[in-house]
Design a protein around this motif. Structure first.
Motif, PDB file in Angstrom:
ATOM      1  N   ILE A 179      10.126 -20.799   4.369  1.00  0.00           N
ATOM      2  CA  ILE A 179       8.838 -20.534   4.159  1.00  0.00           C
ATOM      3  C   ILE A 179       9.241 -18.916   5.292  1.00  0.00           C
ATOM      4  O   ILE A 179       8.098 -17.578   4.447  1.00  0.00           O
ATOM      5  N   MET A 180       9.629 -19.043   6.214  1.00  0.00           N
ATOM      6  CA  MET A 180       9.788 -17.251   6.471  1.00  0.00           C
ATOM      7  C   MET A 180      10.473 -16.416   5.700  1.00  0.00           C
ATOM      8  O   MET A 180       9.711 -15.206   6.029  1.00  0.00           O
ATOM      9  N   VAL A 181      11.238 -16.276   5.357  1.00  0.00           N
ATOM     10  CA  VAL A 181      12.151 -15.674   4.066  1.00  0.00           C
ATOM     11  C   VAL A 181      11.404 -15.438   3.376  1.00  0.00           C
ATOM     12  O   VAL A 181      11.998 -14.510   2.739  1.00  0.00           O
ATOM     13  N   LEU A 182      10.852 -16.868   2.270  1.00  0.00           N
ATOM     14  CA  LEU A 182      10.090 -16.321   1.273  1.00  0.00           C
ATOM     15  C   LEU A 182       8.957 -15.179   1.889  1.00  0.00           C
ATOM     16  O   LEU A 182       8.774 -14.959   0.789  1.00  0.00           O
ATOM     17  N   ILE A 183       7.873 -15.789   2.293  1.00  0.00           N
ATOM     18  CA  ILE A 183       6.969 -14.615   2.623  1.00  0.00           C
ATOM     19  C   ILE A 183       7.240 -13.637   3.494  1.00  0.00           C
ATOM     20  O   ILE A 183       6.771 -12.266   2.732  1.00  0.00           O
ATOM     21  N   GLY A 184       8.580 -12.890   4.350  1.00  0.00           N
ATOM     22  CA  GLY A 184       9.246 -11.987   4.527  1.00  0.00           C
ATOM     23  C   GLY A 184       9.314 -11.084   3.551  1.00  0.00           C
ATOM     24  O   GLY A 184       9.349  -9.859   3.539  1.00  0.00           O
ATOM     25  N   SER A 185      10.234 -11.732   2.024  1.00  0.00           N
ATOM     26  CA  SER A 185      10.427 -11.017   1.317  1.00  0.00           C
ATOM     27  C   SER A 185       9.086 -10.313   0.454  1.00  0.00           C
ATOM     28  O   SER A 185       9.294  -9.694  -0.351  1.00  0.00           O
ATOM     29  N   ILE A 186       8.596 -11.041   0.606  1.00  0.00           N
ATOM     30  CA  ILE A 186       7.631 -10.727  -0.990  1.00  0.00           C
ATOM     31  C   ILE A 186       6.744 -10.526  -0.081  1.00  0.00           C
ATOM     32  O   ILE A 186       6.070  -9.349  -0.753  1.00  0.00           O
ATOM     33  N   ALA A 187       6.217 -10.251   1.161  1.00  0.00           N
ATOM     34  CA  ALA A 187       5.081  -9.697   1.875  1.00  0.00           C
ATOM     35  C   ALA A 187       6.063  -7.476   2.472  1.00  0.00           C
ATOM     36  O   ALA A 187       5.576  -7.255   2.009  1.00  0.00           O
ATOM     37  N   GLY A 188       7.480  -8.162   2.479  1.00  0.00           N
ATOM     38  CA  GLY A 188       7.582  -6.527   2.195  1.00  0.00           C
ATOM     39  C   GLY A 188       8.036  -5.960   0.928  1.00  0.00           C
ATOM     40  O   GLY A 188       7.752  -4.674   1.121  1.00  0.00           O
ATOM     41  N   ILE A 189       7.715  -6.403   0.045  1.00  0.00           N
ATOM     42  CA  ILE A 189       8.633  -5.876  -1.078  1.00  0.00           C
ATOM     43  C   ILE A 189       7.013  -5.479  -1.043  1.00  0.00           C
ATOM     44  O   ILE A 189       6.870  -3.611  -2.154  1.00  0.00           O
ATOM     45  N   LEU A 190       6.160  -6.709  -1.340  1.00  0.00           N
ATOM     46  CA  LEU A 190       4.845  -5.866  -1.949  1.00  0.00           C
ATOM     47  C   LEU A 190       4.045  -4.869  -1.396  1.00  0.00           C
ATOM     48  O   LEU A 190       3.113  -3.901  -1.586  1.00  0.00           O
ATOM     49  N   GLY A 191       4.212  -5.191   0.241  1.00  0.00           N
ATOM     50  CA  GLY A 191       3.753  -3.617   1.145  1.00  0.00           C
ATOM     51  C   GLY A 191       3.975  -2.746   0.993  1.00  0.00           C
ATOM     52  O   GLY A 191       3.414  -1.572   1.047  1.00  0.00           O
ATOM     53  N   ALA A 192       5.762  -2.661   0.331  1.00  0.00           N
ATOM     54  CA  ALA A 192       6.266  -1.395   0.314  1.00  0.00           C
ATOM     55  C   ALA A 192       5.975  -0.141  -0.675  1.00  0.00           C
ATOM     56  O   ALA A 192       5.856   0.442  -0.803  1.00  0.00           O
ATOM     57  N   VAL A 193       6.126  -1.229  -1.891  1.00  0.00           N
ATOM     58  CA  VAL A 193       5.905  -0.528  -3.588  1.00  0.00           C
ATOM     59  C   VAL A 193       4.318  -0.405  -3.081  1.00  0.00           C
ATOM     60  O   VAL A 193       3.776   0.751  -3.198  1.00  0.00           O
ATOM     61  N   ILE A 194       3.521  -0.905  -2.382  1.00  0.00           N
ATOM     62  CA  ILE A 194       1.580  -1.355  -2.952  1.00  0.00           C
ATOM     63  C   ILE A 194       1.594   0.283  -1.753  1.00  0.00           C
ATOM     64  O   ILE A 194       0.412   1.177  -1.722  1.00  0.00           O
ATOM     65  N   GLY A 195       1.738  -0.014  -0.494  1.00  0.00           N
ATOM     66  CA  GLY A 195       1.504   0.970   0.528  1.00  0.00           C
ATOM     67  C   GLY A 195       2.721   2.629   0.384  1.00  0.00           C
ATOM     68  O   GLY A 195       1.571   3.727   0.242  1.00  0.00           O
TER      69      GLY A 195
END
Length: 362
Positions: free
Chosen positions: A127-143
């Motif tokens: 779960i940690m890896v899934l959350i980190g990967s998805i949140a990292g990609i979305l946060g980087a793109v949207i931000g």
């Protein structure tokens, strides 16, 4: 020539000490940015300790009870029931060193706690890896998009971020868990969630955990887009995509990586809380939070059922935090180690004040 004043003498001594310190510790020359970051990271004791602990937990959890149908080296899994040994108490001992049949003990029905704890650590890390990967990609793109383009793009993306921030995660998790728990034969989501609950939970939490990271990346892009190297890239005819991915993003990667690691650490605690409340991982599967929730009534009689799941939660979170701290120091060139002995050695000694003899003149 006039005699130097006390202040000039102090400044001269300080300049001499600074020159000696700089000459004794030369800055690394001829190293790329990646080499400098690696050198700083591997020079961080806490980060290396956290990396070693996390690697040990990762290897132990995934190799002991197996994963994806691949059997592990431990003879029990989290579902096997066996007769109670030593009344369910842990058989491992420090002195004399012993491992025993059930090193972490057993629960009331005879399931091996070591196997359940390793399975729970697997779930938490996944779960940690899934959350980190998805949140990292979305946060980087949207931000990144909102910080670079500004205008209506920033307005739309930031309003979406504000909407997601105000929605309670626990409420959304309860709704998703309720839908996933339905037994309707026509529900494709329910059928998928029942067989892949850990993936559904990880993807869901990743889709709502990127908002803080997006704001941080946006702020970093707002600063970097005004720098001279970005203006030079625009003048040379570089496209927006090239400016974002080749010029700005590499300079913001430190903020991104550090905050992704901190998000991953918080994700473990969030999964633990959701499983404890019954809206996370559900039986017959298990997680560290679910183990604590299922055995909370046995705290007074069988405390080891809490010791080991709780210990692994603490170790995983601390190791990720130490790794994030080391990455922050490695990517931030302003971070320097404070050496108390060196600071004491470079302290300016008081200069004795001598009376000026006017009879001697200059």
């Amino acid at each position: 020539m006039s005699q130097p004043t006390q202040e000039e003498q102090i400044l001269a001594q300080q300049a001499l000490r600074d020159q000696e310190t700089a000459s004794s510790e030369p800055e690394p020359s001829g190293l790329s940015q990646g080499q400098i970051v690696r050198k700083r990271f591997f020079g961080h004791t806490g980060a290396l300790l956290g990396l070693a602990v996390f690697a040990l937990i990762f290897i132990l959890s995934f190799s002991s009870v197996g994963v994806a149908g691949i059997p592990g080296w431990w003879k029990y899994n989290h579902l096997d029931v066996s007769p109670l040994v030593n009344d369910g108490a842990p058989t491992a001992g420090l002195w004399p060193p012993a491992w025993g049949e059930h090193p972490f003990g057993q629960d009331r029905i005879g399931r091996d706690l070591f196997a359940m704890t390793m399975r729970g650590a697997q779930q938490s890390i996944t779960i940690m890896v899934l959350i980190g990967s998805i949140a990292g990609i979305l946060g980087a793109v949207i931000g990144g998009l909102s910080g670079y383009f500004r205008g209506w793009v920033e307005a739309v993306l930031m309003r979406i971020t504000d909407v997601i921030i105000i929605i309670p995660v626990l409420l959304l998790a309860a709704v998703v868990a309720q839908i996933a728990g339905r037994r309707d034969e026509g529900s494709l989501f329910s059928a998928f969630a029942n067989s892949n609950g850990i993936l559904v939970l990880g993807v869901f939490l990743g889709l709502v955990s990127w908002v803080g990271l997006a704001r941080l990346v946006r702020g970093e892009f707002l600063t970097l887009r005004e720098r001279e190297f970005v203006d030079a890239a625009r003048i040379s005819g570089a496209s927006n995509g090239r400016i974002i991915f080749k010029h700005i993003l590499p300079n913001a990667i430190g903020v991104l990586i550090v905050n992704v690691t901190l998000t991953m650490s918080a994700a473990i605690l969030l999964e633990t809380a959701l499983s404890y409340l019954g809206v996370g991982v559900k039986a017959p599967d298990t997680s560290l939070g679910l183990l604590i929730s299922q055995n909370q009534e046995a705290f007074a009689t069988r405390p080891w059922l809490f010791w080991f799941p709780g210990l692994f939660i603490v170790l995983i979170c601390l190791s990720i935090n130490f790794i994030g701290d080391g990455l922050r120091d490695a990517f931030d060139p302003r971070q320097r180690k404070f050496n108390a002995r060196k600071a004491a050695d470079t302290t300016v000694d008081p200069v004795p004040v001598t009376a000026f003899d006017e009879t001697k003149g200059h």
